[in-house]
Scaffold this motif. Structure first.
Motif, PDB file in Angstrom:
ATOM      1  N   THR A 116      -8.437 -14.426  -6.990  1.00 58.34           N
ATOM      2  CA  THR A 116      -9.805 -14.604  -7.484  1.00 58.34           C
ATOM      3  C   THR A 116     -10.846 -13.878  -6.637  1.00 58.34           C
ATOM      4  OG1 THR A 116     -10.007 -16.684  -6.263  1.00 58.34           O
ATOM      5  CG2 THR A 116      -9.294 -16.816  -8.575  1.00 58.34           C
ATOM      6  N   LYS A 117     -10.427 -13.266  -5.527  1.00 59.98           N
ATOM      7  CA  LYS A 117     -11.378 -12.601  -4.634  1.00 59.98           C
ATOM      8  C   LYS A 117     -11.441 -11.094  -4.813  1.00 59.98           C
ATOM      9  CE  LYS A 117     -11.426 -16.091  -1.143  1.00 59.98           C
ATOM     10  NZ  LYS A 117     -10.869 -16.682  -0.016  1.00 59.98           N
ATOM     11  N   ASN A 118     -10.351 -10.469  -5.261  1.00 62.48           N
ATOM     12  CA  ASN A 118     -10.289  -9.009  -5.300  1.00 62.48           C
ATOM     13  C   ASN A 118     -10.003  -8.488  -6.700  1.00 62.48           C
ATOM     14  OD1 ASN A 118     -10.744  -8.460  -2.491  1.00 62.48           O
ATOM     15  ND2 ASN A 118      -8.686  -9.227  -2.103  1.00 62.48           N
ATOM     16  N   ALA A 119     -10.888  -7.605  -7.152  1.00 58.87           N
ATOM     17  CA  ALA A 119     -10.722  -7.001  -8.479  1.00 58.87           C
ATOM     18  C   ALA A 119      -9.394  -6.271  -8.590  1.00 58.87           C
ATOM     19  CB  ALA A 119     -11.879  -6.043  -8.760  1.00 58.87           C
ATOM     20  N   PHE A 120      -8.946  -5.642  -7.491  1.00 56.26           N
ATOM     21  CA  PHE A 120      -7.709  -4.862  -7.542  1.00 56.26           C
ATOM     22  C   PHE A 120      -6.470  -5.741  -7.676  1.00 56.26           C
ATOM     23  CE2 PHE A 120      -8.723  -5.243  -2.981  1.00 56.26           C
ATOM     24  CZ  PHE A 120      -7.558  -5.799  -2.491  1.00 56.26           C
ATOM     25  N   VAL A 121      -6.630  -7.051  -7.566  1.00 53.40           N
ATOM     26  CA  VAL A 121      -5.543  -7.993  -7.838  1.00 53.40           C
ATOM     27  C   VAL A 121      -5.755  -8.640  -9.209  1.00 53.40           C
ATOM     28  CG1 VAL A 121      -4.399 -10.129  -7.105  1.00 53.40           C
ATOM     29  CG2 VAL A 121      -5.142  -8.459  -5.395  1.00 53.40           C
ATOM     30  N   LEU A 122      -6.961  -9.140  -9.444  1.00 51.08           N
ATOM     31  CA  LEU A 122      -7.218  -9.909 -10.664  1.00 51.08           C
ATOM     32  C   LEU A 122      -7.140  -9.062 -11.930  1.00 51.08           C
ATOM     33  CD1 LEU A 122      -7.851 -12.577 -11.988  1.00 51.08           C
ATOM     34  CD2 LEU A 122     -10.286 -12.195 -11.464  1.00 51.08           C
ATOM     35  N   LEU A 123      -7.722  -7.868 -11.937  1.00 46.61           N
ATOM     36  CA  LEU A 123      -7.691  -7.051 -13.154  1.00 46.61           C
ATOM     37  C   LEU A 123      -6.266  -6.697 -13.577  1.00 46.61           C
ATOM     38  CD1 LEU A 123      -8.933  -5.514 -15.481  1.00 46.61           C
ATOM     39  CD2 LEU A 123      -9.380  -3.611 -13.903  1.00 46.61           C
ATOM     40  N   PRO A 124      -5.419  -6.157 -12.672  1.00 43.77           N
ATOM     41  CA  PRO A 124      -4.054  -5.854 -13.133  1.00 43.77           C
ATOM     42  C   PRO A 124      -3.256  -7.105 -13.506  1.00 43.77           C
ATOM     43  CG  PRO A 124      -4.355  -5.207 -10.822  1.00 43.77           C
ATOM     44  CD  PRO A 124      -5.681  -5.646 -11.329  1.00 43.77           C
ATOM     45  N   ALA A 129      -0.725 -10.448 -17.677  1.00 38.31           N
ATOM     46  CA  ALA A 129      -0.515 -11.877 -17.916  1.00 38.31           C
ATOM     47  C   ALA A 129      -1.820 -12.538 -18.369  1.00 38.31           C
ATOM     48  CB  ALA A 129       0.015 -12.538 -16.648  1.00 38.31           C
ATOM     49  N   PRO A 130      -2.450 -12.016 -19.422  1.00 39.69           N
ATOM     50  CA  PRO A 130      -3.777 -12.510 -19.799  1.00 39.69           C
ATOM     51  C   PRO A 130      -3.821 -13.992 -20.163  1.00 39.69           C
ATOM     52  CG  PRO A 130      -2.847 -11.158 -21.551  1.00 39.69           C
ATOM     53  CD  PRO A 130      -1.952 -11.014 -20.358  1.00 39.69           C
ATOM     54  N   ASP A 131      -2.756 -14.504 -20.751  1.00 33.89           N
ATOM     55  CA  ASP A 131      -2.760 -15.886 -21.222  1.00 33.89           C
ATOM     56  C   ASP A 131      -2.060 -16.860 -20.279  1.00 33.89           C
ATOM     57  OD1 ASP A 131      -4.160 -15.168 -23.570  1.00 33.89           O
ATOM     58  OD2 ASP A 131      -2.286 -14.428 -24.440  1.00 33.89           O
ATOM     59  N   VAL A 132      -1.582 -16.357 -19.150  1.00 38.43           N
ATOM     60  CA  VAL A 132      -0.926 -17.219 -18.168  1.00 38.43           C
ATOM     61  C   VAL A 132      -1.996 -17.972 -17.385  1.00 38.43           C
ATOM     62  CG1 VAL A 132       0.543 -17.239 -16.099  1.00 38.43           C
ATOM     63  CG2 VAL A 132       1.086 -15.715 -18.017  1.00 38.43           C
ATOM     64  N   LEU A 133      -1.734 -19.238 -17.120  1.00 42.14           N
ATOM     65  CA  LEU A 133      -2.683 -20.066 -16.384  1.00 42.14           C
ATOM     66  C   LEU A 133      -2.492 -19.920 -14.881  1.00 42.14           C
ATOM     67  CD1 LEU A 133      -2.553 -23.444 -18.360  1.00 42.14           C
ATOM     68  CD2 LEU A 133      -4.367 -21.724 -18.428  1.00 42.14           C
ATOM     69  N   HIS A 134      -3.605 -19.769 -14.179  1.00 40.98           N
ATOM     70  CA  HIS A 134      -3.583 -19.844 -12.712  1.00 40.98           C
ATOM     71  C   HIS A 134      -3.088 -21.249 -12.379  1.00 40.98           C
ATOM     72  CE1 HIS A 134      -5.195 -20.364  -8.656  1.00 40.98           C
ATOM     73  NE2 HIS A 134      -5.375 -19.053  -8.594  1.00 40.98           N
ATOM     74  N   ASP A 143      -9.562 -15.180 -18.580  1.00 41.82           N
ATOM     75  CA  ASP A 143     -10.839 -15.872 -18.387  1.00 41.82           C
ATOM     76  C   ASP A 143     -11.359 -15.697 -16.966  1.00 41.82           C
ATOM     77  OD1 ASP A 143     -10.902 -16.682 -21.024  1.00 41.82           O
ATOM     78  OD2 ASP A 143     -10.110 -18.688 -20.612  1.00 41.82           O
ATOM     79  N   LEU A 144     -10.459 -15.743 -15.988  1.00 39.16           N
ATOM     80  CA  LEU A 144     -10.891 -15.523 -14.604  1.00 39.16           C
ATOM     81  C   LEU A 144     -11.478 -14.127 -14.438  1.00 39.16           C
ATOM     82  CD1 LEU A 144      -7.988 -17.277 -12.677  1.00 39.16           C
ATOM     83  CD2 LEU A 144     -10.380 -18.024 -12.800  1.00 39.16           C
ATOM     84  N   TRP A 145     -10.874 -13.121 -15.095  1.00 41.58           N
ATOM     85  CA  TRP A 145     -11.407 -11.758 -15.007  1.00 41.58           C
ATOM     86  C   TRP A 145     -12.776 -11.669 -15.691  1.00 41.58           C
ATOM     87  CZ3 TRP A 145     -11.780  -7.759 -12.255  1.00 41.58           C
ATOM     88  CH2 TRP A 145     -12.296  -6.574 -12.753  1.00 41.58           C
ATOM     89  N   GLU A 147     -14.944 -13.962 -15.932  1.00 40.33           N
ATOM     90  CA  GLU A 147     -15.916 -14.672 -15.094  1.00 40.33           C
ATOM     91  C   GLU A 147     -16.193 -13.942 -13.780  1.00 40.33           C
ATOM     92  OE1 GLU A 147     -14.160 -18.512 -14.470  1.00 40.33           O
ATOM     93  OE2 GLU A 147     -14.336 -19.066 -16.589  1.00 40.33           O
ATOM     94  N   TYR A 148     -15.353 -13.024 -13.416  1.00 39.42           N
ATOM     95  CA  TYR A 148     -15.438 -12.313 -12.139  1.00 39.42           C
ATOM     96  C   TYR A 148     -16.645 -11.365 -12.132  1.00 39.42           C
ATOM     97  CZ  TYR A 148     -13.800  -9.635  -8.097  1.00 39.42           C
ATOM     98  OH  TYR A 148     -13.698  -9.031  -6.870  1.00 39.42           O
ATOM     99  N   ASP A 149     -17.292 -11.223 -10.989  1.00 41.96           N
ATOM    100  CA  ASP A 149     -18.399 -10.273 -10.839  1.00 41.96           C
ATOM    101  C   ASP A 149     -17.797  -8.875 -10.754  1.00 41.96           C
ATOM    102  OD1 ASP A 149     -20.590  -8.753 -10.219  1.00 41.96           O
ATOM    103  OD2 ASP A 149     -20.961  -9.707  -8.269  1.00 41.96           O
ATOM    104  N   GLN A 150     -17.595  -8.246 -11.910  1.00 42.08           N
ATOM    105  CA  GLN A 150     -16.868  -6.987 -11.996  1.00 42.08           C
ATOM    106  C   GLN A 150     -17.606  -5.826 -11.332  1.00 42.08           C
ATOM    107  OE1 GLN A 150     -15.490  -6.483 -16.055  1.00 42.08           O
ATOM    108  NE2 GLN A 150     -14.852  -8.615 -16.123  1.00 42.08           N
ATOM    109  N   ALA A 151     -18.898  -5.978 -11.100  1.00 39.02           N
ATOM    110  CA  ALA A 151     -19.657  -4.923 -10.423  1.00 39.02           C
ATOM    111  C   ALA A 151     -19.503  -5.006  -8.901  1.00 39.02           C
ATOM    112  CB  ALA A 151     -21.132  -5.028 -10.796  1.00 39.02           C
ATOM    113  N   SER A 152     -18.879  -6.067  -8.408  1.00 43.73           N
ATOM    114  CA  SER A 152     -18.800  -6.279  -6.958  1.00 43.73           C
ATOM    115  C   SER A 152     -17.777  -5.374  -6.271  1.00 43.73           C
ATOM    116  CB  SER A 152     -18.478  -7.742  -6.642  1.00 43.73           C
ATOM    117  OG  SER A 152     -17.175  -8.075  -7.090  1.00 43.73           O
ATOM    118  N   GLN A 153     -16.760  -4.915  -6.990  1.00 43.19           N
ATOM    119  CA  GLN A 153     -15.741  -4.034  -6.417  1.00 43.19           C
ATOM    120  C   GLN A 153     -15.397  -2.952  -7.429  1.00 43.19           C
ATOM    121  OE1 GLN A 153     -12.310  -6.332  -5.280  1.00 43.19           O
ATOM    122  NE2 GLN A 153     -13.385  -7.402  -3.662  1.00 43.19           N
ATOM    123  N   SER A 154     -15.430  -1.728  -6.971  1.00 44.50           N
ATOM    124  CA  SER A 154     -15.166  -0.598  -7.846  1.00 44.50           C
ATOM    125  C   SER A 154     -13.676  -0.266  -7.844  1.00 44.50           C
ATOM    126  CB  SER A 154     -15.979   0.604  -7.353  1.00 44.50           C
ATOM    127  OG  SER A 154     -15.681   1.731  -8.105  1.00 44.50           O
TER     128      SER A 154
END
Length: 170
Positions: A116-124, A129-134, A143-145, A147-154
């Protein structure tokens, strides 16, 4: 069999190290779910850009056996363990989830906080696994992606071939 998700990253000889990791993981687990490969700036230190992706697989290995096996793959690809935590990496393979396990076993805390902290983990992860639950938050990775501040990490997808197949397109 236990479903697992792994994060792979490299910023040293990136293409060769990611390819070697995928070869080793395919040999170990058989069929893999493989996200696109993303390039991103180093997080936590000044260094060259990373290639990152997430791989899903099923394993009969215990969590400890899995961790030891992944460390051997890292070591076989030139990983040095005596440097600072945030430093260049030939290969970094992190266990993100191990089934629905929540907790700490042998200093391995799961699910991994980086999800939940790094875009390079959460996006892939959300990609494969879009429908898998954390397992802890009980929200889908999609849903976590969202909700993520996508502008925070390029980060950006790159062209990447492995084993004669295109697994990623820019």
């Amino acid at each position: 069999m236990t479903a697992i998700y792994l994060s792979l990253g490299s910023n040293v000889d990136r293409h060769n190290n990611i390819t070697a990791a995928l070869d080793a993981l395919a040999e170990l687990f058989g069929e893999l779910q493989i996200s696109s490969v993303y390039e991103s700036k180093s997080v936590g230190f000044d260094g060259s850009n990373f290639f990152n992706l997430v791989v899903g697989a099923n394993t009969v290995l215990s969590l400890i056996e899995l961790s030891e096996t992944l460390k051997r793959i890292e070591d076989n690809n030139g990983r040095k363990r005596n440097g600072p935590k945030f430093s260049p990496r030939t290969l970094d393979i992190d266990i993100l989830t191990y089934g629905d396990f929540v907790g700490i076993e042998n200093d391995i805390e799961l699910p991994r906080a980086e999800i939940t902290k790094n875009a390079f983990v959460l996006l892939p992860l959300a990609e494969i696994a879009p429908d898998v639950l954390h397992p802890q938050l009980q929200k889908t990775y999609r849903d976590l992606w969202l909700e993520y501040d996508q502008a925070s990490q390029s980060l950006w997808a790159i062209d990447f071939k492995w084993s004669g197949k295109i697994i990623s397109v820019a």
